[in-house]
Design an enzyme around this catalytic site. Sequence first.
Site, PDB file in Angstrom:
ATOM      1  N   SER A  17      -8.207   4.892  -3.259  1.00  8.71           N
ATOM      2  CA  SER A  17      -8.958   3.630  -2.877  1.00  8.71           C
ATOM      3  C   SER A  17      -9.516   3.497  -1.136  1.00  8.71           C
ATOM      4  CB  SER A  17      -8.134   2.074  -3.218  1.00  8.71           C
ATOM      5  OG  SER A  17      -7.804   1.633  -2.909  1.00  8.71           O
ATOM      6  N   HIS A  18     -10.383   2.614  -0.743  1.00  5.90           N
ATOM      7  CA  HIS A  18     -11.088   2.334   0.483  1.00  5.90           C
ATOM      8  C   HIS A  18     -11.580   1.147   0.750  1.00  5.90           C
ATOM      9  CE1 HIS A  18     -10.569   4.000   4.823  1.00  5.90           C
ATOM     10  NE2 HIS A  18      -9.053   3.695   3.986  1.00  5.90           N
ATOM     11  N   ASN A  19     -10.768   0.672   0.298  1.00  2.00           N
ATOM     12  CA  ASN A  19     -12.015  -0.858  -0.402  1.00  2.00           C
ATOM     13  C   ASN A  19     -12.236  -2.128   0.896  1.00  2.00           C
ATOM     14  OD1 ASN A  19     -11.603  -0.281  -2.930  1.00  2.00           O
ATOM     15  ND2 ASN A  19      -9.883  -1.882  -3.476  1.00  2.00           N
ATOM     16  N   HIS A  20     -10.850  -2.273   0.831  1.00  2.00           N
ATOM     17  CA  HIS A  20     -11.272  -3.518   2.309  1.00  2.00           C
ATOM     18  C   HIS A  20     -12.140  -3.109   3.431  1.00  2.00           C
ATOM     19  CE1 HIS A  20      -7.288  -4.307  -0.533  1.00  2.00           C
ATOM     20  NE2 HIS A  20      -7.742  -5.973   0.561  1.00  2.00           N
ATOM     21  N   LYS A  29      -6.597  13.952  -7.286  1.00  2.17           N
ATOM     22  CA  LYS A  29      -6.314  12.784  -6.752  1.00  2.17           C
ATOM     23  C   LYS A  29      -7.661  11.608  -6.619  1.00  2.17           C
ATOM     24  CE  LYS A  29      -3.097   9.568  -4.090  1.00  2.17           C
ATOM     25  NZ  LYS A  29      -2.420   9.524  -3.317  1.00  2.17           N
ATOM     26  N   ASP A  59      -0.777  15.269   5.304  1.00  2.00           N
ATOM     27  CA  ASP A  59      -2.062  14.548   6.267  1.00  2.00           C
ATOM     28  C   ASP A  59      -1.619  13.319   6.570  1.00  2.00           C
ATOM     29  OD1 ASP A  59      -3.781  12.106   5.357  1.00  2.00           O
ATOM     30  OD2 ASP A  59      -2.727  13.141   3.938  1.00  2.00           O
ATOM     31  N   HIS A  77       0.830  -1.111  -0.006  1.00  2.00           N
ATOM     32  CA  HIS A  77       0.280   0.260  -0.169  1.00  2.00           C
ATOM     33  C   HIS A  77       1.223   1.273  -0.227  1.00  2.00           C
ATOM     34  CE1 HIS A  77      -3.407   2.371   0.645  1.00  2.00           C
ATOM     35  NE2 HIS A  77      -3.005   2.678   1.777  1.00  2.00           N
ATOM     36  N   TYR A 127       4.049   0.535  -2.845  1.00  2.00           N
ATOM     37  CA  TYR A 127       4.013   0.295  -4.328  1.00  2.00           C
ATOM     38  C   TYR A 127       5.196  -0.420  -4.987  1.00  2.00           C
ATOM     39  CZ  TYR A 127       0.788   4.022  -3.888  1.00  2.00           C
ATOM     40  OH  TYR A 127      -0.357   4.934  -4.157  1.00  2.00           O
ATOM     41  N   ASP A 160      -6.198  14.881   1.078  1.00  2.00           N
ATOM     42  CA  ASP A 160      -4.688  14.718   0.253  1.00  2.00           C
ATOM     43  C   ASP A 160      -5.154  16.087  -0.741  1.00  2.00           C
ATOM     44  OD1 ASP A 160      -3.248  12.801   0.424  1.00  2.00           O
ATOM     45  OD2 ASP A 160      -4.848  11.057  -0.246  1.00  2.00           O
TER      46      ASP A 160
END
Lengths: 232, 746, 79
Positions: B91-94, B88, B265, B46, B49, B114
């Site tokens: 994701s905030h999938n999980h 920008k 942040d 995460h 990369y 961000d």
Amino acid sequence: MNVGVIVFPGSNCDHDCRHVFQDVLGQSVRMIWHKEMSLTGIDAVILPGGFSYGDYLRTGAIARFSPVMGAVKTFAKDGGAVIGICNGFQILLEAGLLPGAMLRNKSLHFICKDVHVKVENAATAFTEACESGQVLKIPVAHADGNYYTDPVTLAAMQANAQIVLRYCTPEGKVTPEANPNGSLDNIAGIINPEGNVLGMMPHPERCAEEILGNQDGKLIFQSLLKAMKVKV
Amino acid sequence: MSLVITKELIAQHNLTDDEFKKIVEILGREPNLTELGMFSVMWSEHCSYKSSRVHLKKLPTTGPRVIQGPGENAGVVDIGDGLCVVFKMESHNHPSFIEPYQGAATGVGGILRDVFTMGARPIALLDSLRFGGLDTAKNRHIVKGVVAGIAGYGNCMGVPTVGGEVVFNDIYSLNPLVNAFCLGVAQKDKIFLGTAAGVGNPVIYFGSKTGRDGIHGATMASDSFDDQSEKKRPTVQVGDPFQEKLLLEACLELMAGNLLVGIQDMGAAGLTSSSCEMASRAGNGIDLDLTHVPRREPGMTPYELMLSESQERMLMVAKAGKEEECIRICKKWDLDVAVVGKVTGDGILRVFDQDKVVAEIPAKSLADDGPRYERPFSPPGYQDMLTNLNYDALSDVKDANAALLALLESPTIASKRWVYEQYDHMVRTNTMVRPGSDAAVVRIKGTNKAVAMTVDCNSRYCLLNPYEGARLAVAEAARNLACSGAEPIGLTDCLNFGNPERPDIMWQFVMAIEGMKDACEHFKIPIVSGNVSFYNETNGLSIYPTPMLGMVGLIESADKTMTQWFRDDGDDIILLGATREDLGGSEYLKVQHSREQGSPPYLNLETEQAVQTCVLQLIRTGLIQSAHDCSDGGVAVALAECCMSGPDQTRGAVVRLTPGRQRTDSMLFGESQSRIIVSAKPAQRQTVLAQAQQLGVPAAVVGAVGGASLVIYLGDERSTTKTIDLPVATIADRWGFSLERRLSQE
Amino acid sequence: MKAKIHVTLKQGILDPQGKAIEHALDSLGFKNAANVRVGKYMEVDVQETDKAKADAQVKQMCEKLLANTIIEEYRYELV
């Protein structure tokens, strides 16, 4: 005219109200931080929409104790014009400047869309640029706009023509289907008995410019300017 | 901290043996537990990369308008008038699967930070969502929670959610996708970066207090799911949008005051990532004293403080001597604030707790020297089975009316009104085109300009051919902008894939990158920011490759903004572009034949460019009344949308399509690319057709707006059979309320 | 002392959240569930040893801020 827009922590329509008065209507605007105690030199006060204090206890419940609210109460008692829009309306209710309270929308959802409201009383400082019975298209954006008051107060408001705006169909029929949030008597906006304090759930500042495709909301502000005898 | 670092502990931190060896090499000793934790989050997929970086480097990231490309909190693109847009997608999938409301809400909170960290006031949000089908209670619960979470956060912040897209497919049942896009506006010369420059400058913490939330969120997002994942609930953060609203206003006030050197942040990996990344960018170090970090709970260890992902926190580096002014502004906004350290010249991130050094790591090693993998990739064995489809075995459509209604009711195509009415999409009074058209448009106050935004990706196309699918996504996004009157100026991406350690998944990723690269280079659209989300996989089942794109376009003159719906009866309906035999990967095949197979539609980038240039020219010269791109469900669905998506009133249409050798279903519902439906006054007909011809774009008047029904004839004038004949009231009802009806099942 | 405060909508005022939950309980097979009322529960530490004084303070808190007595009623216990 000098317009004071009150900024509570969590207000988020404060810039929009300033934009309409300043850039669209050419009036001078002062942003008033909620900790200020004085409204000297202000001709009209706007309590803007938003989520004051996150609306975490009840909408408007904490904001009514902000230091500036003392000055707003005095200002209103002295006959000064006050408009509360959405969260501003909720704060006026909690502060007791207008009767009643807000419940969660019947759908339980936040709801953001255009609605139609009927001008039930065009003889107020906030509606005198409208025709009586005129239908305005104005957006709402709230989760707690389901107006409630006890039957005695409701009857008194009806008798005093304090119900200024009611949700209606595009044709002007006040029906349950046209009521977006379950408000008692389709109430969208009310005034105090003295007629100088208006609370309304729809956002007139969001439809006051041609570029946004709808200028019905401008009538509310133009009414105020007319009442204050301001040349536009 | 005398704890022994065991093999189990290393594995629990998702570090490989080789990675651990590298850590020992960097430090010249074994790490302590705090250091191990810091490395594990910074070297997680995460944050580092590590599987994607070698491929991401291939993407075009520069252009005449680009002020800041990838590598900062968000990308920055010049829009003239001394202004720039900052945007920008992330994701905030999980987290959204584990706790839909908070997962989605904090996703919105993160992307907002961000953007305003860069000095921009956020003015628009969009969301790209992928869910499983609505026939299970679990999926409906996720949909309702995610939508409420996005609404809860965005609405409170007073940033309008002006658009997005929602797609339903059972492949996302256990791995829903929540990708949030944010755009802000800033003065071009007032951009703030995350840099800890100037040795001796104070490092100041402000925002919320630190609690034990989300410890190891970053490593969670770098791990596949199994049946135990729901038990990981405590690692999900809780958002406080009211606090973030105060943080936003405080940041903008701090930035207006010439007080700051850099700011960042605390997102994933919290205090660790913000401190080491800011130090590393400046080539400096930071001495950080945890003693002063505001805390929500007693007894927190340095490990917990460094790894907490409590939301709504920021780290700033102030100019020396400006501490008091910074603290005053933060206190005005009722924020916690404390000087927690200072910038040093030795490149080391040194963490103190009560005068004791608890971690000491070169900042650059943490932030930039993480492992890089060139993971093996190869196409999966099943790929041919997916693309080979014998169309002759599929019967052509018999009842086109029923087929059209079924498509309009399919949740992916149906109106998303139930979703966007829960979002405040009008606050800030800039929204010119609301959700429900090809792209959202917001005006830029103080200028004559407007900005158009769209988020797009057809993941079924990407499954069938990841290279083509990615190209198609770029083309569709650009086409959506063109239909609104905007020229693309930049792109942000959110690349959602399965487990990169699997060669077939890595192949999807590599191919998608190649496709994006080729299309972006052709259209000259720079990619200025982005995010990769791997491990969207549960019990070995991976999502479809979903390289989500958020594209931004500029409309120089806001009064030349276009919408998709028909305006006046009697207007000509003109189809730009050619219809081919393109049924592969279509929504129609899925809905009518339960097939997600075939080759995705053919795309020629030259043709696509010509069609887009044509529609832009028609809009700018004021020749047309509406423009709508043909995508999911083909020309029939696009026509239906033109009839019924207008804000005030629906319109009917009578259309005649003349097929060549195509099947009826392909003619109506095939998803041939580079096609746009426009409407124009009959008096403009010749000029419109001539302009199209000049650009080599096929254009034909196919019908007229009017009546109370949508009627489609197939064939030349001799054919009098109405292949489609449906009252607009019927299609509007089926399309408009489908989602609501499905979601209200118990 | 700790005050445990419950705030609910007054009887007779429509409680849409309560109604939705009642409906959901019914569809989950809890056929005997009725009259669901949704409210808020708050805990407040009161720095006061005199129970009568604490009681008066909490009552004031409720009247002034914690409940809107037009639509809500409250009850509390001191422990």
